[in-house]
Scaffold this motif. Structure first.
Motif, PDB file in Angstrom:
ATOM      1  N   ARG A  66      15.286  56.975  47.045  1.00 60.59           N
ATOM      2  CA  ARG A  66      14.430  57.695  46.090  1.00 60.59           C
ATOM      3  C   ARG A  66      14.686  57.185  44.671  1.00 60.59           C
ATOM      4  O   ARG A  66      15.613  56.423  44.444  1.00 60.59           O
ATOM      5  N   GLN A  68      15.118  59.254  41.856  1.00 55.14           N
ATOM      6  CA  GLN A  68      15.827  60.187  40.991  1.00 55.14           C
ATOM      7  C   GLN A  68      17.029  60.782  41.717  1.00 55.14           C
ATOM      8  O   GLN A  68      16.952  61.087  42.914  1.00 55.14           O
ATOM      9  N   ILE A  97      18.804  73.232  49.806  1.00 54.52           N
ATOM     10  CA  ILE A  97      18.023  72.754  48.669  1.00 54.52           C
ATOM     11  C   ILE A  97      17.683  71.260  48.768  1.00 54.52           C
ATOM     12  O   ILE A  97      16.558  70.853  48.437  1.00 54.52           O
ATOM     13  N   PRO A  98      18.614  70.397  49.194  1.00 54.32           N
ATOM     14  CA  PRO A  98      18.332  68.950  49.145  1.00 54.32           C
ATOM     15  C   PRO A  98      17.052  68.530  49.860  1.00 54.32           C
ATOM     16  O   PRO A  98      16.352  67.633  49.382  1.00 54.32           O
ATOM     17  N   HIS A 100      14.228  70.013  50.102  1.00 52.82           N
ATOM     18  CA  HIS A 100      13.080  70.273  49.232  1.00 52.82           C
ATOM     19  C   HIS A 100      13.030  69.269  48.077  1.00 52.82           C
ATOM     20  O   HIS A 100      11.957  68.768  47.725  1.00 52.82           O
ATOM     21  N   LEU A 101      14.200  68.973  47.498  1.00 49.43           N
ATOM     22  CA  LEU A 101      14.246  67.979  46.431  1.00 49.43           C
ATOM     23  C   LEU A 101      13.783  66.615  46.929  1.00 49.43           C
ATOM     24  O   LEU A 101      13.091  65.884  46.213  1.00 49.43           O
ATOM     25  N   ASN A 102      14.175  66.275  48.156  1.00 50.79           N
ATOM     26  CA  ASN A 102      13.787  64.980  48.727  1.00 50.79           C
ATOM     27  C   ASN A 102      12.285  64.784  48.709  1.00 50.79           C
ATOM     28  O   ASN A 102      11.791  63.670  48.505  1.00 50.79           O
ATOM     29  N   ARG A 104      10.303  65.735  46.529  1.00 48.53           N
ATOM     30  CA  ARG A 104       9.831  65.496  45.159  1.00 48.53           C
ATOM     31  C   ARG A 104      10.513  64.250  44.590  1.00 48.53           C
ATOM     32  O   ARG A 104      10.696  64.116  43.394  1.00 48.53           O
ATOM     33  N   VAL A 106      13.618  63.236  44.795  1.00 46.74           N
ATOM     34  CA  VAL A 106      14.916  63.525  44.188  1.00 46.74           C
ATOM     35  C   VAL A 106      15.976  63.600  45.278  1.00 46.74           C
ATOM     36  O   VAL A 106      15.765  64.244  46.316  1.00 46.74           O
ATOM     37  N   THR A 107      17.106  62.968  45.037  1.00 42.08           N
ATOM     38  CA  THR A 107      18.270  63.087  45.911  1.00 42.08           C
ATOM     39  C   THR A 107      19.348  63.876  45.179  1.00 42.08           C
ATOM     40  O   THR A 107      19.534  63.708  43.971  1.00 42.08           O
ATOM     41  N   PHE A 108      20.033  64.736  45.912  1.00 37.67           N
ATOM     42  CA  PHE A 108      21.128  65.531  45.343  1.00 37.67           C
ATOM     43  C   PHE A 108      22.424  65.168  46.048  1.00 37.67           C
ATOM     44  O   PHE A 108      22.460  64.996  47.275  1.00 37.67           O
TER      45      PHE A 108
END
Length: 232
Positions: A66, A68, A97-98, A100-102, A104, A106-108
């Motif tokens: 990703r 971000q 949460i991760p 959902h971020l993926n 968009r 985004v990786t956490f």
């Protein structure tokens, strides 16, 4: 405690007054978010290395394809037997949460200086599933204000939250954000520390809704009440 008891009409008026203030706060928050998005970037020149369950990773690898990346600097030093209880309070908000971020872009991930085996043992104990890697032997946490060198500890001060201030422990909490372009270049876009990380703690936002709020004013310090969730 006992707040004023009023009629339904008076309660509605008070609620509408507060609603106007809440809407103004939301507008201010959205304006701050836009400013955050427009911050200039700095190129990451150093070749950091991390240890994860699948092996050694570069900073670019942490993006997992990703563009971000959000890093939570979790306070767990190489010589600590367990993670910071306050970071653990925050980490209880991360499971689920991760994914959902993926979606968009985004990786956490959390990052700590402890060796991976200690991270994995602590993760298993607390039942967490979010990504978490070790920066053991790397300058990463030092460079992003999340760890203090022996020299800084001996001096008793360090650069944290963008100013020189006293420092007596080796680790501090923070969030750092990065962007990776198509050429695989990585840029540092944002970091925050201290109370700046409160935006990631859903439990505190729940407490802010109730009459007693966080109920910390009588404590020796905020979060004195917090325990790891298997120690209450």
């Amino acid at each position: 405690m006992q707040n004023e008891i009023v009629s339904p009409e008076a309660w509605l008026k008070a609620r509408l007054d507060l609603l106007a203030a809440e809407k103004e706060f939301s507008r201010q928050r959205e304006a701050l978010t836009r400013r955050r998005m427009e911050m200039p970037w700095e190129r990451v020149e150093k070749a950091y290395r991390f240890d994860g369950p699948a092996g050694t990773l570069s900073l670019a690898d942490l993006f997992d394809g990703r563009s971000q990346l959000i890093v939570y600097h979790f306070m767990l030093a190489p010589d600590w037997q367990e993670g910071c209880k306050h970071c653990s309070f925050w980490a209880d908000n991360f499971n689920g949460i991760p994914v959902h971020l993926n979606h968009r872009d985004v990786t956490f991930t959390a990052v700590s200086r402890a060796p991976l085996a200690r991270i994995e043992a602590y993760r298993k104990r607390l039942g967490w599933s979010f990504p978490w890697v070790s920066s053991f032997g790397s300058d990463f946490n030092f460079d992003y204000q999340a760890s203090r060198t022996p020299e800084q500890l001996a001096k008793g001060e360090t650069f944290y939250n963008y100013k020189i201030q006293p420092g007596t422990i080796s680790e501090q909490v923070g969030i750092s954000v990065f962007y990776r372009n198509d050429a695989n270049e990585v840029f540092h876009t944002y970091s925050c520390y201290s109370r700046g990380i409160e935006m990631l703690n859903g439990a505190y936002h729940f407490l802010d809704l109730v009459p007693k709020g966080r109920d910390e004013d009588s404590l020796n310090y905020p979060m004195e009440w917090v325990r790891r969730h298997d120690q209450y």
